[in-house]
Design an enzyme around this catalytic site. Structure first.
Site, short mmCIF file in Angstrom:
data_model
loop_
_atom_site.label_atom_id
_atom_site.label_comp_id
_atom_site.label_asym_id
_atom_site.label_seq_id
_atom_site.Cartn_x
_atom_site.Cartn_y
_atom_site.Cartn_z
N GLU A 190 0.83 -1.21 0.00
CA GLU A 190 0.00 0.00 0.00
C GLU A 190 0.86 1.26 0.00
O GLU A 190 0.56 2.22 -0.70
CB GLU A 190 -0.94 0.02 1.22
CG GLU A 190 -2.01 -1.07 1.21
CD GLU A 190 -3.10 -0.88 0.16
OE1 GLU A 190 -3.13 0.17 -0.51
OE2 GLU A 190 -3.93 -1.81 -0.01
N ARG A 195 0.66 3.76 -3.25
CA ARG A 195 0.06 5.09 -3.03
C ARG A 195 1.12 6.17 -2.83
O ARG A 195 1.07 7.22 -3.48
CB ARG A 195 -0.86 5.06 -1.82
CG ARG A 195 -1.97 4.04 -1.98
CD ARG A 195 -3.04 4.19 -0.93
NE ARG A 195 -3.79 2.94 -0.79
CZ ARG A 195 -5.04 2.87 -0.39
NH1 ARG A 195 -5.71 3.95 -0.07
NH2 ARG A 195 -5.65 1.70 -0.28
N ASP A 200 -4.55 -9.93 -8.46
CA ASP A 200 -4.81 -8.96 -9.53
C ASP A 200 -3.62 -8.19 -10.13
O ASP A 200 -3.23 -8.38 -11.28
CB ASP A 200 -5.91 -7.96 -9.10
CG ASP A 200 -5.70 -7.35 -7.70
OD1 ASP A 200 -4.65 -7.59 -7.10
OD2 ASP A 200 -6.61 -6.64 -7.22
N GLU A 218 -12.19 0.09 -10.27
CA GLU A 218 -11.81 -0.87 -11.33
C GLU A 218 -12.74 -0.88 -12.54
O GLU A 218 -12.29 -1.04 -13.68
CB GLU A 218 -11.69 -2.29 -10.75
CG GLU A 218 -10.53 -2.49 -9.79
CD GLU A 218 -10.74 -1.89 -8.41
OE1 GLU A 218 -11.91 -1.60 -8.07
OE2 GLU A 218 -9.76 -1.70 -7.66
C1 DMJ Z 1 -6.37 0.39 -5.06
O1 DMJ Z 1 -5.63 0.73 -3.95
C2 DMJ Z 1 -5.53 -0.28 -6.10
O2 DMJ Z 1 -6.19 -0.22 -7.30
C3 DMJ Z 1 -5.20 -1.69 -5.78
O3 DMJ Z 1 -4.49 -2.33 -6.79
C4 DMJ Z 1 -6.46 -2.47 -5.53
N1 DMJ Z 1 -7.39 -1.82 -4.72
C5 DMJ Z 1 -7.55 -0.41 -4.61
C6 DMJ Z 1 -8.81 0.16 -5.16
O4 DMJ Z 1 -9.89 -0.66 -5.19
#
Ligand code: DMJ
Length: 634
Positions: free
Chosen positions: A262, A266, A395, A529
């Site tokens: 995270e 971010r 993912d 998404e």
């Molecule tokens: C985001 O922080 C990023 O896209 C991450 O890869 C997956 N989840 C969240 C948003 O849903």
């Protein structure tokens, strides 16, 4: 040779070959024998012979002083950096001495004189020229990856970015919609600023700060996540406030555990993007500083990083629930883009090396049916439970394989191969069609399919579209179709709810299709998404339905998620009235609003030919070969 009887001043015990204590002093030559006896006691022929020996000896001493380089020159590299023809050569581990020892002294003298000449020339040159040389030298070192990021960051020439501010859309309807999205950004930002400034996120109902333990006690997640969105929306005052906050307050020496993933997507991603969009050094410095703080996460037996890290102590560990202490595919597999760019902006190869090693470990392992399980033990280097997902836990690993290839200007062949092989396995084992013709991506648990698709999985439509162009075996059209089908299914998951917002997960069993059946899967937390996939589909097809679907999402957000103090997630998208979860997620500003804005902008704003978006929608430039500061790993 010195003329007999002339003293060159005084040489102490220094000259090569001169014994300590043997010396000359002048004027008026006074020679002493070994026992200090005066020479006047010898016969004439003896005196003559002795003088002959001494004069030869003295000549040797002066010659040595004159011809040999002094130690400072040795250190300055004159001696070591001779052109190769002067170097002794090594053959099969044996050092071979040059044959012509005599010529060596002459060459040393030449080098010595050349160095003196160059030094003199340099002193006579204008200061701007000298500065130019220094910059060129630095660039050369950077290109060789020889400057480390520790301490002061080496200088870097900033390349002006392509397509970071777009023109207004020509179509007034599109412009009006885009303006509305900008207003949503302003509303989210202003409320965050009013009620939660400097904290991580906003509680828009209670109108106060929200702290998630994902960031330990690093502060300002919303500020860093929003920087690039503010910039491309040309919200200059807001951007400047954010930049000032970063300069004065962003701190990483926190004594608490953070999620490496995270913080990377971010904070590192947000700072890197802000740097690449603006060229402001503060963002580069902070990104590298943070990247260095994350490095201890890789201190595991395999180099597969821990999920959690205490950034002060450097101690890492994994989530206790993750398959016997495993690291998670979507976490350790979603560092690549940022870490390659950290090396690029710092000149320090360490970051890129760490993520390339992850690849190496993965490529040594057998993959069940060609699939990548979500769990990998960082100590044993073996897979944990054989669960496979293109949604949560898996993912963005797949996303980063494709984007690593694209970001390398399509030179990272290994990433390309891994991506298309993975997609092939996903198609064979995970992608299914419902009885009413909806294509979905199921989850795989030890060979058994769970017919459920997460909101997170909906990003895959955009990914397939982005990768379609490079698909092997003339499968471009097939990948675009697959992308369009995923986009349609995800739109259905929105359309089949009361609020026209998608649930966290939807199922395809027991007669239902694209609907959440469990209460704990009915929430919507402002995730991006589905809109991300609409944006890519619009860019690649210009089919107006994608803008229409995006606009439906805007209206639903306005109706159900907008509250007095910002935007909030909702607990049940099938309910008639919203029950707010009271969190304005930082990714709403970083991703959801950015992708909406891009959906209603012309294609020349952040064009896909020049930028890749990290998984938090932070744009990173494609690194052309000529701009590479770090040599590509083999
Ligand atoms: C985001 O922080 C990023 O896209 C991450 O890869 C997956 N989840 C969240 C948003 O849903």
């Amino acid at each position: 040779m010195l003329p007999f009887g002339v003293a060159p001043g005084s040489t102490g015990a220094g000259g090569a070959g001169c014994p300590p204590g043997g010396g000359v002093s002048g004027p008026g030559l006074l020679l002493l024998g070994p026992a200090g006896r005066k020479l006047s006691g010898f016969r004439l022929t003896e005196k003559f012979l002795l003088l002959l020996v001494f004069s030869g000896f003295i000549t040797l001493c002066f010659g040595a002083i004159f011809f040999l380089p002094d130690s400072s020159k040795l250190l300055s590299g004159v001696f070591f950096q001779q052109p190769p023809r002067h170097r002794p050569s090594v053959s099969f581990g044996v050092l071979e001495e040059e044959p012509e020892v005599g010529g060596r002294l002459a060459r040393i003298r030449e080098e010595h004189e050349r160095a003196l000449r160059e030094a003199k020339d340099t002193l006579n040159r204008p200061p701007e020229d000298i500065k130019g040389d220094i910059i060129r030298d630095k660039k050369k070192l950077l290109a060789q990856g020889r400057v480390t990021a520790g301490g002061k960051l080496p200088g870097r020439v900033f390349k002006p970015p392509v397509g970071v501010v777009g023109k207004e859309p020509d179509d007034p309807d599109v412009k009006e919609k885009r303006d509305k999205i900008k207003e949503m950004m302003k509303f989210s930002w202003d409320n965050y600023k009013r009620y939660a400034w400097g904290l991580n996120e906003l509680k828009p109902v209670q109108k106060q700060g929200h702290s998630s333990n994902l960031f330990g006690n690093i502060q300002g997640a919303t500020i860093v996540d929003a920087l690039d969105t503010l910039y491309i929306m040309e919200m200059k005052d807001e951007f400047n406030d954010a930049k000032e906050w970063v300069e004065k307050n962003l701190e990483f020496s926190v004594n608490a555990e953070v999620s490496v993933f995270e913080v990377n997507i971010r904070f590192v991603g947000g700072l890197l993007s802000a740097y690449y969009l603006t060229g402001e050094e503060i963002f580069r410095r902070k990104a590298v500083e943070l990247g260095e703080k994350l490095l201890p996460a890789f201190n595991t037996p395999t180099g597969i990083p821990w999920a959690l890290l205490n950034m002060k102590s450097g101690i890492g560990r994994n989530w206790p629930w993750a398959s016997g202490g495993s690291s998670i595919l979507a976490e350790f597999g979603t560092l690549h883009l940022e870490f390659v760019h950290l090396s690029q902006v710092s000149g320090n190869p360490i970051f890129a090396e760490k993520v390339m090693n992850i690849r190496k470990v993965l490529n040594r392992l057998d993959k069940p049916q060609g699939l990548y399980p979500n769990y990998l033990n960082p100590s044993s280097g073996q897979w944990g439970q054989h669960h496979v997902s293109v949604g949560g836990l898996g993912d963005s690993f797949y996303e980063y394989l494709l984007k690593a290839w694209l970001m390398s200007d399509k030179t990272d062949e290994e990433a390309r191969k891994m991506y298309y092989e993975a997609v092939q396995a996903i198609e064979t084992h995970l992608i299914r069609k419902s009885s009413n013709g909806l294509t979905y991506i199921a989850e795989w648990k030890g060979g058994l399919l769970e017919h459920k698709m997460g909101h997170l999985t909906c990003f895959a439509g955009g990914m397939f579209a982005l990768g379609a162009d490079g698909a092997p075996g003339e499968k471009t059209g097939h990948h675009i179709e697959l992308a369009a089908e995923i986009a349609r299914t995800c739109h259905e998951s929105y359309d089949r709810t009361t609020m026209k917002l998608g649930p966290e997960a939807f199922r395809f069993d027991g007669g239902v299709e694209a609907i959440a059946t469990r209460q704990n899967e009915k929430y919507y937390i402002l995730r991006p998404e589905v809109i991300e996939t609409y944006m890519y589909m619009w860019r690649f097809t210009h089919d107006p339905k994608y803008r229409q679907w995006g606009w439906e999402a805007v209206q639903a957000l306005e109706k159900y998620c907008r509250v007095e103090g910002g935007y909030s997630g909702v607990r049940d998208v099938y309910a008639a009235h919203p029950n707010h979860d009271d969190v304005q997620q930082s990714f709403f500003l970083a991703e959801t609003l950015k992708y909406l804005y891009l959906l209603f902008s012309d294609d020349d704003l952040l064009p896909v030919e020049h930028w890749v978006f990290n998984t938090e929608a932070h744009p990173l430039p494609i690194v052309e070969k000529s701009d590479r500061t770090i040599a590509e790993s083999k």
